[in-house]
Design a protein around this motif. Structure first.
Motif, PDB file in Angstrom:
ATOM      1  N   ILE A  46       0.835  -1.199   0.000  1.00  0.00           N
ATOM      2  CA  ILE A  46       0.000   0.000   0.000  1.00  0.00           C
ATOM      3  C   ILE A  46       0.868   1.247   0.000  1.00  0.00           C
ATOM      4  O   ILE A  46       0.603   2.193  -0.727  1.00  0.00           O
ATOM      5  N   ARG A  47       1.931   1.200   0.810  1.00  0.00           N
ATOM      6  CA  ARG A  47       2.723   2.415   1.025  1.00  0.00           C
ATOM      7  C   ARG A  47       4.105   2.047   1.545  1.00  0.00           C
ATOM      8  O   ARG A  47       4.292   1.024   2.198  1.00  0.00           O
ATOM      9  N   VAL A  48       5.071   2.912   1.261  1.00  0.00           N
ATOM     10  CA  VAL A  48       6.422   2.782   1.808  1.00  0.00           C
ATOM     11  C   VAL A  48       6.749   4.105   2.485  1.00  0.00           C
ATOM     12  O   VAL A  48       6.606   5.170   1.883  1.00  0.00           O
ATOM     13  N   THR A  49       7.151   4.023   3.758  1.00  0.00           N
ATOM     14  CA  THR A  49       7.512   5.230   4.505  1.00  0.00           C
ATOM     15  C   THR A  49       9.013   5.206   4.782  1.00  0.00           C
ATOM     16  O   THR A  49       9.720   4.315   4.331  1.00  0.00           O
ATOM     17  N   ARG A  50       9.459   6.141   5.549  1.00  0.00           N
ATOM     18  CA  ARG A  50      10.874   6.240   5.887  1.00  0.00           C
ATOM     19  C   ARG A  50      11.376   4.973   6.576  1.00  0.00           C
ATOM     20  O   ARG A  50      12.481   4.513   6.321  1.00  0.00           O
ATOM     21  N   ASP A  51      10.574   4.382   7.434  1.00  0.00           N
ATOM     22  CA  ASP A  51      11.012   3.248   8.240  1.00  0.00           C
ATOM     23  C   ASP A  51      10.193   1.967   8.082  1.00  0.00           C
ATOM     24  O   ASP A  51      10.555   0.947   8.657  1.00  0.00           O
ATOM     25  N   PHE A  52       9.110   2.002   7.317  1.00  0.00           N
ATOM     26  CA  PHE A  52       8.202   0.854   7.228  1.00  0.00           C
ATOM     27  C   PHE A  52       7.736   0.625   5.795  1.00  0.00           C
ATOM     28  O   PHE A  52       7.712   1.545   4.984  1.00  0.00           O
ATOM     29  N   PHE A  53       7.332  -0.620   5.514  1.00  0.00           N
ATOM     30  CA  PHE A  53       6.477  -0.848   4.345  1.00  0.00           C
ATOM     31  C   PHE A  53       5.139  -1.325   4.895  1.00  0.00           C
ATOM     32  O   PHE A  53       5.065  -2.003   5.916  1.00  0.00           O
ATOM     33  N   GLY A  60      -7.440  -8.714   4.759  1.00  0.00           N
ATOM     34  CA  GLY A  60      -7.803  -7.302   4.729  1.00  0.00           C
ATOM     35  C   GLY A  60      -7.225  -6.478   5.864  1.00  0.00           C
ATOM     36  O   GLY A  60      -7.561  -5.307   6.000  1.00  0.00           O
ATOM     37  N   VAL A  61      -6.352  -7.087   6.662  1.00  0.00           N
ATOM     38  CA  VAL A  61      -5.730  -6.371   7.784  1.00  0.00           C
ATOM     39  C   VAL A  61      -4.508  -5.613   7.277  1.00  0.00           C
ATOM     40  O   VAL A  61      -3.656  -6.173   6.586  1.00  0.00           O
ATOM     41  N   VAL A  62      -4.426  -4.325   7.608  1.00  0.00           N
ATOM     42  CA  VAL A  62      -3.284  -3.499   7.212  1.00  0.00           C
ATOM     43  C   VAL A  62      -2.162  -3.721   8.213  1.00  0.00           C
ATOM     44  O   VAL A  62      -2.359  -3.613   9.418  1.00  0.00           O
ATOM     45  N   ARG A  63      -0.982  -4.044   7.693  1.00  0.00           N
ATOM     46  CA  ARG A  63       0.169  -4.333   8.542  1.00  0.00           C
ATOM     47  C   ARG A  63       1.339  -3.423   8.173  1.00  0.00           C
ATOM     48  O   ARG A  63       1.564  -3.150   7.004  1.00  0.00           O
ATOM     49  N   SER A  64       2.079  -2.991   9.196  1.00  0.00           N
ATOM     50  CA  SER A  64       3.281  -2.176   9.017  1.00  0.00           C
ATOM     51  C   SER A  64       4.487  -2.998   9.446  1.00  0.00           C
ATOM     52  O   SER A  64       4.534  -3.480  10.579  1.00  0.00           O
ATOM     53  N   ILE A  65       5.449  -3.135   8.557  1.00  0.00           N
ATOM     54  CA  ILE A  65       6.646  -3.927   8.839  1.00  0.00           C
ATOM     55  C   ILE A  65       7.861  -3.004   8.776  1.00  0.00           C
ATOM     56  O   ILE A  65       8.072  -2.326   7.769  1.00  0.00           O
ATOM     57  N   PRO A  66       8.667  -2.976   9.829  1.00  0.00           N
ATOM     58  CA  PRO A  66       9.879  -2.151   9.804  1.00  0.00           C
ATOM     59  C   PRO A  66      10.833  -2.618   8.697  1.00  0.00           C
ATOM     60  O   PRO A  66      11.019  -3.828   8.506  1.00  0.00           O
ATOM     61  N   LEU A  67      11.420  -1.669   8.012  1.00  0.00           N
ATOM     62  CA  LEU A  67      12.326  -2.007   6.916  1.00  0.00           C
ATOM     63  C   LEU A  67      13.526  -2.821   7.401  1.00  0.00           C
ATOM     64  O   LEU A  67      14.059  -3.648   6.644  1.00  0.00           O
TER      65      LEU A  67
END
Length: 87
Positions: A46-53, A60-67
């Motif tokens: 969905i998105r890539v941030t400074r520290d997470f994808f 359907g659960v949104v998950r954030s994984i540290p890079l």
């Protein structure tokens, strides 16, 4: 800001219209799996941030994984490792 090759690669996969997201896979360290790692098709990104994808799993659960937990990124079509965590 220091460039992050992993973040740059994931952003390119996510935003470059010439690439098929389904051709790429992220492998990351997972505390919740029995194998200790999980495999995510980049079509779920969905998105890539400074520290997470961030991705939406098959439920359907949104998950954030540290890079820093990413082990590798693979081009499945060419069977090539595009990124390998140096640690």
């Amino acid at each position: 800001m220091t460039r992050n090759p992993l973040r740059d690669l994931l952003s390119r996969i996510l935003h470059d219209p010439t690439l098929r997201k389904a051709d790429y896979e992220v492998i990351y360290l997972s505390r919740g799996s029995t194998e200790g790692r999980e495999y995510i098709n980049c079509s779920l990104l969905i998105r890539v941030t400074r520290d997470f994808f961030i991705y939406k799993d098959d439920k359907g659960v949104v998950r954030s994984i540290p890079l820093h937990r990413v082990i590798s990124v693979i081009d499945k079509r060419k069977d090539v490792v595009l990124y390998l965590n140096p640690k």
